[in-house]
Design a protein around this motif. Structure first.
Motif, PDB file in Angstrom:
ATOM      1  N   ALA A 143     -10.110  -6.483  -0.751  1.00  0.00           N
ATOM      2  CA  ALA A 143     -10.965  -5.352  -1.139  1.00  0.00           C
ATOM      3  C   ALA A 143     -10.464  -4.760  -2.448  1.00  0.00           C
ATOM      4  O   ALA A 143     -11.252  -4.388  -3.327  1.00  0.00           O
ATOM      5  N   ARG A 144      -9.148  -4.670  -2.579  1.00  0.00           N
ATOM      6  CA  ARG A 144      -8.574  -4.144  -3.821  1.00  0.00           C
ATOM      7  C   ARG A 144      -8.969  -5.024  -5.006  1.00  0.00           C
ATOM      8  O   ARG A 144      -9.376  -4.529  -6.067  1.00  0.00           O
TER       9      ARG A 144
ATOM     10  N   GLN B 132      -4.138  -6.306   6.456  1.00  0.00           N
ATOM     11  CA  GLN B 132      -3.612  -5.939   5.134  1.00  0.00           C
ATOM     12  C   GLN B 132      -4.132  -6.898   4.077  1.00  0.00           C
ATOM     13  O   GLN B 132      -4.468  -6.499   2.961  1.00  0.00           O
TER      14      GLN B 132
ATOM     15  N   LEU C 158      -7.599  -6.002   3.175  1.00  0.00           N
ATOM     16  CA  LEU C 158      -7.618  -4.840   2.281  1.00  0.00           C
ATOM     17  C   LEU C 158      -7.190  -5.244   0.868  1.00  0.00           C
ATOM     18  O   LEU C 158      -7.687  -4.700  -0.125  1.00  0.00           O
TER      19      LEU C 158
ATOM     20  N   TRP D 101       0.017   2.514   5.734  1.00  0.00           N
ATOM     21  CA  TRP D 101      -0.873   1.408   6.101  1.00  0.00           C
ATOM     22  C   TRP D 101      -0.147   0.094   6.270  1.00  0.00           C
ATOM     23  O   TRP D 101      -0.518  -0.724   7.114  1.00  0.00           O
TER      24      TRP D 101
ATOM     25  N   LEU E 207      -6.473   6.137   2.714  1.00  0.00           N
ATOM     26  CA  LEU E 207      -6.822   4.713   2.698  1.00  0.00           C
ATOM     27  C   LEU E 207      -7.553   4.340   1.405  1.00  0.00           C
ATOM     28  O   LEU E 207      -7.263   3.319   0.777  1.00  0.00           O
TER      29      LEU E 207
ATOM     30  N   PHE F 206       0.847  -1.197   0.000  1.00  0.00           N
ATOM     31  CA  PHE F 206       0.000   0.000   0.000  1.00  0.00           C
ATOM     32  C   PHE F 206       0.875   1.237   0.000  1.00  0.00           C
ATOM     33  O   PHE F 206       1.732   1.377   0.876  1.00  0.00           O
TER      34      PHE F 206
ATOM     35  N   VAL G  23     -15.461   2.128  -2.176  1.00  0.00           N
ATOM     36  CA  VAL G  23     -14.319   1.585  -1.451  1.00  0.00           C
ATOM     37  C   VAL G  23     -14.728   1.292  -0.006  1.00  0.00           C
ATOM     38  O   VAL G  23     -14.413   0.232   0.540  1.00  0.00           O
TER      39      VAL G  23
ATOM     40  N   ILE H 215     -14.526  -2.197   2.038  1.00  0.00           N
ATOM     41  CA  ILE H 215     -13.718  -2.356   3.249  1.00  0.00           C
ATOM     42  C   ILE H 215     -14.569  -2.979   4.351  1.00  0.00           C
ATOM     43  O   ILE H 215     -14.116  -3.854   5.100  1.00  0.00           O
TER      44      ILE H 215
ATOM     45  N   VAL I 101      -6.128   1.535  -1.208  1.00  0.00           N
ATOM     46  CA  VAL I 101      -6.857   0.329  -1.607  1.00  0.00           C
ATOM     47  C   VAL I 101      -7.046   0.316  -3.126  1.00  0.00           C
ATOM     48  O   VAL I 101      -6.904  -0.715  -3.767  1.00  0.00           O
TER      49      VAL I 101
END
Ligand code: ADP
Length: 581
Positions: A503-504, A497, A500, A488, A448, A443, A466, A470, A452
């Motif tokens: 999430a990405r 992490q 996340l 992050w 944030l 990241f 986003v 999350i 992401v």
């Protein structure tokens, strides 16, 4: 001599692209202005030299009128000289920053294009510390090239002008020794040349080891700095392991190299300074000694004596240009070598990606990823993983297993097209978007939402989307901090992490998603929830996961295993063993 020509060629190769670039007109105009100013300054020096003659003769003859008019003339010359000096520096700096901006951009482009930076790292330390190359060496190169190049030009022109003047003065003041006139044409020129050449040669002899020493100094300094950065980045691990003493010892050892090389530089510099300082002092009186016989014999006036001394100083100053810039030239050559080395490393990294044998990535018309006669190797050529006639169809869910160190991650690198070592073909559907999610996602230090969404351009995805993702990956507590900028990677736990990272992946919704133990830090129920989420939200995405847990089998439909085969592993389709739970 060959080395000298090679250096000149290298300088040309490094310096000329800017003057052919899209910024060439401002660059050329500034360069022309700087050179014109430099030449005008030489012209003024010539006028000042002639002024010496008239002014001191006026003093000797106590001629008030001439004295005053010459003083006024001096004021005019001095004023012009001041203005020229100011604009010489100002325009030079302007050219420097434009040139540096262009070179920095070009180097960043080369370094960051097509994973060159990664392959350069794989190929070894031919280009240690790219950060130093780009941040410092380009700056030094531009600065020194201008200083030395323009200084050189000015020295040559000065030399030419004053050799003519000295030649004329020699005939006005023939060498008069022990009551006899010696008729040596241009003897003042010869005296100045011999004196300055001897000085230059001796300086070179004493000073040349500084080239290598300076080169090493910068390397050791950069190495020390790099190690400090490593400590800062891994400070938690070091603190947990109580590794401070080990780090301290290692840093002291690295700094020890800085110190011992510095001591060698000091010793060498001391010898050189002894010589150059002595030389400078001698230079003050040397011309007077040479002309004194003619003066005391009455062949020249005070004005002639002073003019000769001043011309002598100019010739000698121009010729001993190398004496004064010796340190700069040594440093400049080190910078040139490093920049050329960096360029070479970039070229090598580019070459290794295209010169056969390489793992070829072919764009396919279908919707499958196919491995054909693939043999992935290590950079040193040792075989690692072979695979042939394996296909992954759109929408597949494949689990990839194998002993650790077998080459699973490296196979992913090959699929991503950043690992060229090996042979064979990987067919990837045309325009398919692949996404690799490693165990430890990266990241950038950013908001944030942007961290992401990386590497998407800011503003590609709206923050609400986003935030929703999350929350969906199980981090509702972070939703409120979505606009917060932080490091992050440092403040979140590995499990967070990894969430996340998922999430990405959901945000980008790639066609192919490669998960390299991307959920390994989550507990099994959390991992199961994440895979269910992927199943629901990425229906069209093909997922290939590396993982060790048997529970992962439930979320995949096919199984590829790495099996030992002689000195390497072979990738084979195998039975999926779903645990009964
Ligand atoms: P796995 O993911 O299966 O645990 P990796 O693909 O990470 O294994 O590594 C496979 C092998 O390749 C290991 O023996 C590792 O040491 C070696 N390897 C990985 N990267 C490099 C590299 N840059 N240079 C040399 N060897 C490497």
């Amino acid at each position: 001599m060959q080395g000298f020509i090679a250096t000149l060629v290298t300088i040309w190769r490094l310096a000329s692209p800017y003057f052919r670039s899209e910024d060439r007109w401002p660059g050329r105009a500034l360069l022309a202005a700087v050179i014109t100013i430099e030449l005008s300054i030489v012209g003024i020096t010539v006028l000042l030299n002639q002024w010496n003659n008239r002014f001191y003769n006026a003093l000797q003859e106590r001629n008030w009128d001439t004295f005053v008019s010459e003083l006024l003339f001096f004021c005019v010359l001095a004023t012009i000289l001041i203005v020229l000096a100011v604009y010489q520096l100002y325009l030079n700096q302007w050219l420097q920053i434009r040139w540096r901006r262009w070179m920095t951009n070009a180097y960043l482009g080369d370094w960051l294009s097509d994973a060159n930076h990664y392959r350069m790292q794989l190929l070894g330390d031919a280009a240690d510390n790219p950060d130093q190359r780009i941040a410092e060496d380009i700056h030094l190169f531009v600065d020194r090239t201008l200083t030395i190049g323009i200084g050189f030009l000015s020295a040559i022109v000065t030399l030419g002008s004053f050799v003519v003047i000295l030649w004329g003065l020699s005939s006005l003041a023939p060498l008069h020794l022990f009551g006899t006139d010696f008729n040596i044409p241009g003897y003042l020129v010869w005296a100045a040349l011999i004196y300055a050449l001897a000085g230059t040669a001796l300086t070179h002899l004493i000073g040349w080891p500084l080239v290598g020493l300076n080169f090493n100094q910068q390397r050791y300094e950069a190495d020390f700095r790099f190690n400090l950065v490593r400590v800062r980045e891994n400070s938690e691990q070091i603190a947990l392991l109580a590794g401070e003493q080990a780090e301290h010892d290692r840093l002291r050892e690295r700094f020890g190299r800085v110190v011992s090389n510095w001591l060698a530089i000091m010793t060498r510099q001391k010898k050189l300074t002894f010589f150059t300082a002595g030389y400078t002092q001698t230079s003050i009186v040397f011309p007077f000694i040479v002309v004194s016989p003619a003066y005391f014999a009455g062949a020249v006036q005070l004005g002639g004596l002073m003019q000769t001394a001043s011309a002598f100083g100019s010739v000698q100053g121009a010729l001993s240009f190398f004496i004064n810039v010796y340190r700069t030239i040594a440093e400049w050559r080190a910078v040139i070598e490093r920049l050329a080395g960096f360029g070479q490393a970039v070229a090598d990294a580019q070459a290794v990606a295209v010169e056969p044998p390489v793992v070829e990535i072919a764009a396919g018309d279908g919707a499958v990823i196919a491995l054909k006669e693939l043999a992935v190797r290590l950079p040193n050529g040792l075989p690692l993983v072979n695979a042939n006639d394996l296909e992954v169809a759109a929408g597949d869910r494949v689990l990839l297993t194998g002993p650790s160190g077998a080459g699973k991650s490296t196979l992913f690198r090959a699929l991503a097209g950043i690992w060229p070592f090996g042979s064979g073909t990987i067919v990837v559907p045309k325009n398919a978007r692949l996404m690799m999610l490693p165990q430890r996602p990266y990241f950038p230090v950013a908001r944030l939402a942007a961290a992401v969404a990386y590497p998407a351009e800011p503003g590609t995805y709206d923050s609400a989307r986003v935030a929703e993702l999350i929350a969906a990956v199980g981090l509702p507590g972070l939703v409120a901090r979505i606009e917060e900028e932080a490091h992050w990677n440092r403040i979140l736990s590995l499990g967070e992490q990894q969430r996340l990272g998922i999430a990405r992946a959901l945000l980008h919704a790639p066609d192919y998603l490669f998960l390299d133990e991307s959920t390994a830090s989550l507990d099994e129920p959390a991992e199961a929830a994440i895979y269910k989420l992927l199943e629901q939200r990425l229906k069209g995405t093909t997922i290939i996961s590396i993982g060790h847990r048997s529970t992962l089998a439930a979320f995949h439909r096919r199984h590829f295993a790495l099996e030992r085969e002689g000195d390497h592993y072979r990738l084979c389709e195998s039975q999926l063993e779903k645990s009964s739970g």
